[in-house]
Write a protein that holds these residues in place. Structure first.
Motif, PDB file in Angstrom:
ATOM      1  N   LEU A   1       0.827  -1.211   0.000  1.00  0.00           N
ATOM      2  CA  LEU A   1       0.000   0.000   0.000  1.00  0.00           C
ATOM      3  C   LEU A   1       0.860   1.259   0.000  1.00  0.00           C
ATOM      4  CD1 LEU A   1      -2.801  -1.083   2.505  1.00  0.00           C
ATOM      5  CD2 LEU A   1      -3.027  -0.769   0.035  1.00  0.00           C
ATOM      6  N   ALA A   2       1.974   1.215   0.710  1.00  0.00           N
ATOM      7  CA  ALA A   2       2.863   2.375   0.743  1.00  0.00           C
ATOM      8  C   ALA A   2       3.519   2.601  -0.611  1.00  0.00           C
ATOM      9  CB  ALA A   2       3.921   2.192   1.827  1.00  0.00           C
ATOM     10  N   GLN A   3       3.798   1.522  -1.343  1.00  0.00           N
ATOM     11  CA  GLN A   3       4.491   1.630  -2.626  1.00  0.00           C
ATOM     12  C   GLN A   3       3.559   1.913  -3.800  1.00  0.00           C
ATOM     13  OE1 GLN A   3       6.495  -2.143  -2.817  1.00  0.00           O
ATOM     14  NE2 GLN A   3       8.217  -1.473  -1.519  1.00  0.00           N
ATOM     15  N   THR A   4       2.263   1.803  -3.597  1.00  0.00           N
ATOM     16  CA  THR A   4       1.309   1.929  -4.714  1.00  0.00           C
ATOM     17  C   THR A   4       0.277   3.027  -4.467  1.00  0.00           C
ATOM     18  OG1 THR A   4      -0.096   0.213  -3.733  1.00  0.00           O
ATOM     19  CG2 THR A   4       1.567  -0.495  -5.339  1.00  0.00           C
ATOM     20  N   GLN A   5       0.658   4.054  -3.754  1.00  0.00           N
ATOM     21  CA  GLN A   5      -0.298   5.102  -3.411  1.00  0.00           C
ATOM     22  C   GLN A   5      -0.850   5.835  -4.632  1.00  0.00           C
ATOM     23  OE1 GLN A   5       0.929   7.693  -0.146  1.00  0.00           O
ATOM     24  NE2 GLN A   5       2.381   6.154   0.570  1.00  0.00           N
ATOM     25  N   ASN A   6      -0.107   5.824  -5.720  1.00  0.00           N
ATOM     26  CA  ASN A   6      -0.547   6.538  -6.924  1.00  0.00           C
ATOM     27  C   ASN A   6      -1.436   5.683  -7.829  1.00  0.00           C
ATOM     28  OD1 ASN A   6       1.659   4.841  -7.506  1.00  0.00           O
ATOM     29  ND2 ASN A   6       2.114   5.982  -9.379  1.00  0.00           N
ATOM     30  N   LEU A   7      -1.735   4.452  -7.442  1.00  0.00           N
ATOM     31  CA  LEU A   7      -2.527   3.544  -8.275  1.00  0.00           C
ATOM     32  C   LEU A   7      -3.960   3.452  -7.766  1.00  0.00           C
ATOM     33  CD1 LEU A   7      -0.012   0.595  -8.842  1.00  0.00           C
ATOM     34  CD2 LEU A   7      -0.466   2.553 -10.332  1.00  0.00           C
ATOM     35  N   ALA A   8      -4.901   3.430  -8.688  1.00  0.00           N
ATOM     36  CA  ALA A   8      -6.307   3.274  -8.329  1.00  0.00           C
ATOM     37  C   ALA A   8      -6.642   1.797  -8.245  1.00  0.00           C
ATOM     38  CB  ALA A   8      -7.195   3.954  -9.369  1.00  0.00           C
ATOM     39  N   PRO A   9      -7.515   1.405  -7.343  1.00  0.00           N
ATOM     40  CA  PRO A   9      -7.883  -0.010  -7.244  1.00  0.00           C
ATOM     41  C   PRO A   9      -8.691  -0.451  -8.457  1.00  0.00           C
ATOM     42  CG  PRO A   9      -9.284   1.314  -5.828  1.00  0.00           C
ATOM     43  CD  PRO A   9      -8.215   2.234  -6.345  1.00  0.00           C
ATOM     44  N   VAL A  10      -8.704  -1.743  -8.699  1.00  0.00           N
ATOM     45  CA  VAL A  10      -9.511  -2.318  -9.768  1.00  0.00           C
ATOM     46  C   VAL A  10     -10.964  -2.358  -9.318  1.00  0.00           C
ATOM     47  CG1 VAL A  10      -9.909  -4.353 -11.202  1.00  0.00           C
ATOM     48  CG2 VAL A  10      -7.573  -3.720 -10.551  1.00  0.00           C
ATOM     49  N   THR A  11     -11.867  -1.848 -10.143  1.00  0.00           N
ATOM     50  CA  THR A  11     -13.295  -1.877  -9.824  1.00  0.00           C
ATOM     51  C   THR A  11     -14.071  -2.437 -11.009  1.00  0.00           C
ATOM     52  OG1 THR A  11     -13.750   0.349 -10.672  1.00  0.00           O
ATOM     53  CG2 THR A  11     -13.043   0.172  -8.362  1.00  0.00           C
ATOM     54  N   ASN A  12     -15.333  -2.776 -10.756  1.00  0.00           N
ATOM     55  CA  ASN A  12     -16.189  -3.208 -11.862  1.00  0.00           C
ATOM     56  C   ASN A  12     -16.293  -2.131 -12.924  1.00  0.00           C
ATOM     57  OD1 ASN A  12     -16.704  -5.631 -10.569  1.00  0.00           O
ATOM     58  ND2 ASN A  12     -18.659  -4.973  -9.726  1.00  0.00           N
ATOM     59  N   ASP A  13     -16.331  -0.879 -12.500  1.00  0.00           N
ATOM     60  CA  ASP A  13     -16.556   0.215 -13.427  1.00  0.00           C
ATOM     61  C   ASP A  13     -15.335   0.499 -14.290  1.00  0.00           C
ATOM     62  OD1 ASP A  13     -18.321   2.543 -14.279  1.00  0.00           O
ATOM     63  OD2 ASP A  13     -16.507   3.597 -13.645  1.00  0.00           O
ATOM     64  N   ASN A  14     -14.130   0.545 -13.686  1.00  0.00           N
ATOM     65  CA  ASN A  14     -12.948   0.901 -14.482  1.00  0.00           C
ATOM     66  C   ASN A  14     -12.324  -0.295 -15.189  1.00  0.00           C
ATOM     67  OD1 ASN A  14     -11.129  -0.428 -12.637  1.00  0.00           O
ATOM     68  ND2 ASN A  14     -11.039   1.425 -11.378  1.00  0.00           N
ATOM     69  N   MET A  15     -12.749  -1.512 -14.817  1.00  0.00           N
ATOM     70  CA  MET A  15     -12.310  -2.743 -15.484  1.00  0.00           C
ATOM     71  C   MET A  15     -10.799  -2.951 -15.413  1.00  0.00           C
ATOM     72  SD  MET A  15     -14.889  -2.632 -18.771  1.00  0.00           S
ATOM     73  CE  MET A  15     -14.650  -0.868 -19.039  1.00  0.00           C
ATOM     74  N   GLY A  16     -10.188  -2.390 -14.378  1.00  0.00           N
ATOM     75  CA  GLY A  16      -8.770  -2.631 -14.154  1.00  0.00           C
ATOM     76  C   GLY A  16      -7.908  -2.170 -15.300  1.00  0.00           C
ATOM     77  N   SER A  17      -6.967  -3.016 -15.688  1.00  0.00           N
ATOM     78  CA  SER A  17      -6.024  -2.653 -16.744  1.00  0.00           C
ATOM     79  C   SER A  17      -6.266  -3.443 -18.018  1.00  0.00           C
ATOM     80  CB  SER A  17      -4.588  -2.895 -16.266  1.00  0.00           C
ATOM     81  OG  SER A  17      -4.299  -2.102 -15.138  1.00  0.00           O
ATOM     82  N   GLU A  18      -7.452  -4.050 -18.141  1.00  0.00           N
ATOM     83  CA  GLU A  18      -7.750  -4.828 -19.340  1.00  0.00           C
ATOM     84  C   GLU A  18      -7.548  -4.010 -20.614  1.00  0.00           C
ATOM     85  OE1 GLU A  18     -11.536  -6.796 -19.378  1.00  0.00           O
ATOM     86  OE2 GLU A  18     -11.464  -7.228 -17.248  1.00  0.00           O
ATOM     87  N   TRP A  19      -8.002  -2.769 -20.595  1.00  0.00           N
ATOM     88  CA  TRP A  19      -7.974  -1.941 -21.797  1.00  0.00           C
ATOM     89  C   TRP A  19      -6.773  -0.997 -21.819  1.00  0.00           C
ATOM     90  CZ3 TRP A  19     -11.869  -3.188 -25.136  1.00  0.00           C
ATOM     91  CH2 TRP A  19     -12.948  -3.891 -24.593  1.00  0.00           C
ATOM     92  N   ARG A  20      -6.040  -0.871 -20.697  1.00  0.00           N
ATOM     93  CA  ARG A  20      -4.952   0.101 -20.588  1.00  0.00           C
ATOM     94  C   ARG A  20      -3.581  -0.507 -20.833  1.00  0.00           C
ATOM     95  NH1 ARG A  20      -6.349   4.452 -17.049  1.00  0.00           N
ATOM     96  NH2 ARG A  20      -4.327   4.357 -16.028  1.00  0.00           N
ATOM     97  N   PHE A  21      -3.502  -1.813 -20.818  1.00  0.00           N
ATOM     98  CA  PHE A  21      -2.200  -2.472 -20.833  1.00  0.00           C
ATOM     99  C   PHE A  21      -1.407  -2.122 -22.086  1.00  0.00           C
ATOM    100  CE2 PHE A  21       0.549  -6.182 -21.633  1.00  0.00           C
ATOM    101  CZ  PHE A  21       1.283  -6.173 -20.458  1.00  0.00           C
ATOM    102  N   ARG A  22      -2.108  -2.005 -23.218  1.00  0.00           N
ATOM    103  CA  ARG A  22      -1.409  -1.739 -24.479  1.00  0.00           C
ATOM    104  C   ARG A  22      -0.660  -0.413 -24.471  1.00  0.00           C
ATOM    105  NH1 ARG A  22      -6.695  -0.927 -26.182  1.00  0.00           N
ATOM    106  NH2 ARG A  22      -6.729  -2.881 -27.304  1.00  0.00           N
ATOM    107  N   TYR A  23      -1.070   0.519 -23.620  1.00  0.00           N
ATOM    108  CA  TYR A  23      -0.435   1.830 -23.575  1.00  0.00           C
ATOM    109  C   TYR A  23       0.750   1.867 -22.612  1.00  0.00           C
ATOM    110  CZ  TYR A  23      -4.604   3.368 -26.052  1.00  0.00           C
ATOM    111  OH  TYR A  23      -5.610   3.516 -26.968  1.00  0.00           O
ATOM    112  N   GLY A  24       1.047   0.751 -21.988  1.00  0.00           N
ATOM    113  CA  GLY A  24       2.163   0.722 -21.056  1.00  0.00           C
ATOM    114  C   GLY A  24       1.886   1.451 -19.762  1.00  0.00           C
ATOM    115  N   ILE A  25       0.597   1.735 -19.494  1.00  0.00           N
ATOM    116  CA  ILE A  25       0.243   2.417 -18.251  1.00  0.00           C
ATOM    117  C   ILE A  25       0.474   1.485 -17.070  1.00  0.00           C
ATOM    118  CG2 ILE A  25      -1.684   3.473 -16.984  1.00  0.00           C
ATOM    119  CD1 ILE A  25      -2.817   4.322 -19.680  1.00  0.00           C
ATOM    120  N   GLU A  26       0.263   0.193 -17.282  1.00  0.00           N
ATOM    121  CA  GLU A  26       0.601  -0.790 -16.256  1.00  0.00           C
ATOM    122  C   GLU A  26       1.210  -1.992 -16.938  1.00  0.00           C
ATOM    123  OE1 GLU A  26      -1.524  -3.439 -12.775  1.00  0.00           O
ATOM    124  OE2 GLU A  26      -2.351  -1.526 -13.355  1.00  0.00           O
TER     125      GLU A  26
END
Length: 775
Positions: A750-775
């Protein structure tokens, strides 16, 4: 009658294209605005479909039955709406643009509140049967989809009064609306879903609906001065149709025959879409955007086919039969060669494979996109009933599409493999082309025989050549690392997906690595130390264990034989894994172990609806965090459900596949946890890592009556020391290295990931963001 003299649209008595333009309801500028508005109307329709399909999957599960029911319900709504819109279009003097604006405003209002309504309903139909799911889904989407479906026949009727050609009108409007839908798929996959979420997507869609409504209403108000021309044109067409039937030009093809052709073409085209999506999804390893991008290319192809057919219908110099049959024949050739060429290109990597696959999707869809405008041209007169007749053709096409989806999804995918379905669809395309050839007026007998024979020849060649050329198809297509060269030796295909097994025991589910058949911690090829390591985290003997995801059965075999375990409940969506497990001796006994209960269901849905005695241990065999639907098991909402099914001091473990965002989500929900490799071990109580307890459990562990650890074997003793050295406990640094502690606790995470938003049903995690290298 020669082919060159084939009459295109039968024209209402006393009218022609020139007169229609003269008596048009508006200028060329208005026609352009109508096209742009209908283009804009197609964008929110597909955004809603993608969002609602995802939301309903959260409620009813991601099994193929539920997904097929959702898609079918959407189509039924469109078809019924088309029929209603066709009936409405027969009203003389109807202010079409005003009605269109009201429809778009209604869709906007329903879309804006759709997600809260779906969430409210989901809590009241939990655990419902499949027929109930079908009825509830239909009830949820019937009103907005009917409104969407009503717009095409209304605008066709409006457009016919100015063009005088039904085929041209349907082609242009269908093209613009479908092109908007294709753009929506691309926007959803590359912009909306990666950077917002489902709620924002629905608000955006509703805003587009409202904008289109305002534009339609503004256009209507500005053209009220010329509205009388539309009324007069409509009245003339109605009067001509009712009083001059004796002099009307005969329809080129019987309308009932065209209804059957529309249904047949819709069924084959939708079956192609299902087949093409499965191929692309497997080749991409279950990429989250595979469905949206496949649908985008398919819709773009339909749009281009409709545009081309509309242009041919409006040009009397075009050899219409030859153009249509050439397009269909090209699609049949592509479908016959698709899998052999894909298998050859796959060895050169994604850069060679995916452009070809998407091009094939586009070409095949283009051929089927010519269907509706062509049939409208041949069987619908441009009179006051043009909207109604077009709606009936559209309804038949949608009914065929729904039937094709149901048959391919439920039956063909269950009993036939991808190669057999490819051959079957090539044959179905050839039969459809032959039917077109014999129905098209103006096509000579020689032309009919030539095109039908060529199509059947392609189908025969596919049946003879494709199977031997695709023997290693799945090994070539599936996503693998460059070092993974073991050939595929076993394939299981059913309606839930494709599972392959390599010669070295590696399992690939849906084209992506899914584990190995191995329960031996000494020769650890699948990181099986992780389920064994749970013995160090559980403060009490775990008697009741729940596992979501079976895969190779290796983890299940380890867990059910953990000392003290009395029962293991395994939830697996694809029952094909059990078939494969029975073929591998090191895990086959799992299927006959009296302590094991195998349940075929969606894991999330099962956990939501079962509130029996809590479990002492819950293990989720989750896949890579960026794959399609992965966030349904990794979201904050899902982990909250899991936490509520956990006994006091119980532990949960699931694979984070090294996603820091996934790790943060789990730690936020449970508060206590530690990383074990790339798996996160969580509990509502503090994790008490006990290596002595783990060692005792390892010495007592037996699988198939054979001890897992032989205390007299030096290699086994080395393994015990290796584990203690590499996994000393939460935030404990190893003594001989300066590296960070190998097992960070939730406090550290938790201390190392303060800038990350949790995965929710609404944001669908990183399924759609991975291609951009965001995570």
């Amino acid at each position: 009658m020669t082919m060159e003299s084939l009459p295109h649209s039968p024209t209402a008595p006393g009218t022609n294209t020139a007169n229609a333009v003269k008596d048009s309801p508006g200028s060329t500028r208005e026609a352009t605005l109508i096209c742009l508005m209908f283009f804009g109307s197609g964008i929110p329709a597909l955004i809603y479909q993608l969002v609602w399909q995802r939301m309903l999957a959260e409620i009813f599960g991601v099994q193929i039955e539920a997904v097929t029911v959702i898609v079918t319900a959407f189509m039924i709504g469109l078809g019924c709406g088309s029929l209603a819109g066709g009936w409405l279009s027969t009203r003389t003097g109807l202010a079409t643009l005003r009605v269109f604006a009201l429809i778009e405003l209604s869709i906007a209002a329903l879309g804006a509140v759709s997600l809260p309504v779906l969430a409210w309903v989901s809590d009241r139909v939990l655990g419902a049967s499949l027929p109930t799911i079908a009825l509830v889904t239909l009830a949820l989407v019937i009103v907005p989809t009917m409104l969407m479906g009503a717009t095409l026949p209304l605008l066709v009727r409006h457009w016919v009064t100015r063009s005088g050609s039904t085929g041209e009108s349907v082609g242009r409007l269908y093209c613009m609306n479908t092109l908007g839908a294709a753009l929506a798929c691309a926007l959803a996959a590359f912009v909306i879903f990666p950077f917002s979420g489902m709620r924002t997507a629905t608000y955006l869609a509703a805003a587009i609906n409202a904008t289109v409504a305002i534009a339609a209403l503004t256009t209507y108000l500005r053209s009220r001065a010329s509205a009388s021309h539309e009324v007069q044109a409509s009245q003339r067409l109605a009067a001509a149709a009712s009083t001059s039937t004796s002099t009307a030009a005969p329809l080129a093809v019987n309308f009932r025959a065209c209804l059957w052709m529309a249904a047949l073409g819709g069924g084959v085209s939708m079956s192609f879409e299902v087949f093409l999506f499965r191929t692309l999804s497997f080749a991409s390893g279950g990429n989250a955007s595979a469905f949206a991008t496949t649908l985008a290319m398919f819709l773009a192809g339909l749009a281009m086919g409709a545009q081309a057919a509309g242009r041919w219908c409006g040009d009397t110099a075009v050899n219409l039969p030859r153009q249509i049959l050439n397009t269909q024949l090209a699609a049949i050739a592509v479908s016959a060669a698709l899998l052999p060429i894909a298998g050859r290109l796959a060895v050169h990597g994604p850069v060679a494979l995916f452009p070809f696959l998407y091009l094939a999707v586009f070409v095949i869809a283009t051929a089927w996109g010519t269907l509706l405008p062509l049939l409208s041209q041949l069987s619908v007169a441009p009179d006051h009933r043009s909207g109604l007749r077009t709606s009936q053709l559209y309804l038949a096409n949608i009914a065929g599409s729904a039937s094709g989806s149901l048959f391919t999804g439920f039956v063909a995918m269950q009993y036939f493999g991808l190669v057999a379905i490819s051959i079957g669809l090539t044959l179905a395309g050839a039969v459809t082309l032959g039917s077109f050839a014999w129905v098209l007026p103006g096509a000579s007998r020689n032309m009919q025989r030539r095109y039908t024979g060529a199509a059947l020849a392609f189908a025969l060649c596919a049946a003879l050549v494709v199977p031997p050329m695709t023997r290693d198809l799945f090994g070539a297509l599936e996503y693998k690392n460059a070092t993974d060269t073991s050939p595929v030796v076993d394939v299981l295909e059913n309606r839930h997906g494709i599972v392959t097994v390599a010669a070295d025991g590696t399992v690939y589910g849906g084209g992506m690595y899914d584990g190995k058949f191995n329960v031996d911690p000494i020769h650890d090829t699948n990181m099986v130390f992780r389920p064994y390591g749970l013995a160090a985290a559980a403060p009490q003997v775990p008697r009741r264990v729940l596992m979501v995801g079976l895969s190779s059965g290796s983890w299940a075999q380890v867990l059910v034989n953990m000392p003290g375990v009395e029962s293991l409940t395994v939830i697996e969506l694809n029952d094909g894994y059990a078939t494969l497990i029975g073929r591998h001796p090191n895990v086959a006994s799992l299927l006959h172990n009296p302590k094991v209960t195998l349940i075929t269901d969606d894991g999330r849905r099962w956990i939501r609806q079962h509130h029996e005695q809590p479990f002492d241990m819950i293990v989720m065999n989750t896949t890579f965090f960026m794959r399609a639907q992965a966030s349904l098991l990794l979201s904050r909402e899902m982990l909250t459900l899991v936490r509520n099914r956990l006994a006091p001091e119980g532990v949960v473990m699931y694979n984070t596949t090294d996603s820091r965002r996934v790790q943060r989500t789990g730690c936020e929900v449970f508060g206590n946890g530690v990383l074990l490799g790339n798996n996160l071990v969580l509990s509502t109580s503090p994790i008490r890592w006990d290596l002595a307890r783990w060692r005792n459990a390892m010495l007592a562990w037996r699988i198939d009556d054979k001890p897992v650890i032989d205390p007299g074997n030096p290699t086994h003793q080395d393994y015990l020391r290796w584990f203690v050295q590499h996994f000393p406990g939460p935030d404990v640094a190893t003594a001989d290295t300066g590296a960070p502690p190998p097992m960070p606790s939730c406090r550290t995470i938790l201390a190392q990931t303060q800038n990350l938003a949790p995965v929710t049903n609404d944001n669908m995690g990183s399924e759609w963001r991975f291609r951009y290298g965001i995570e």
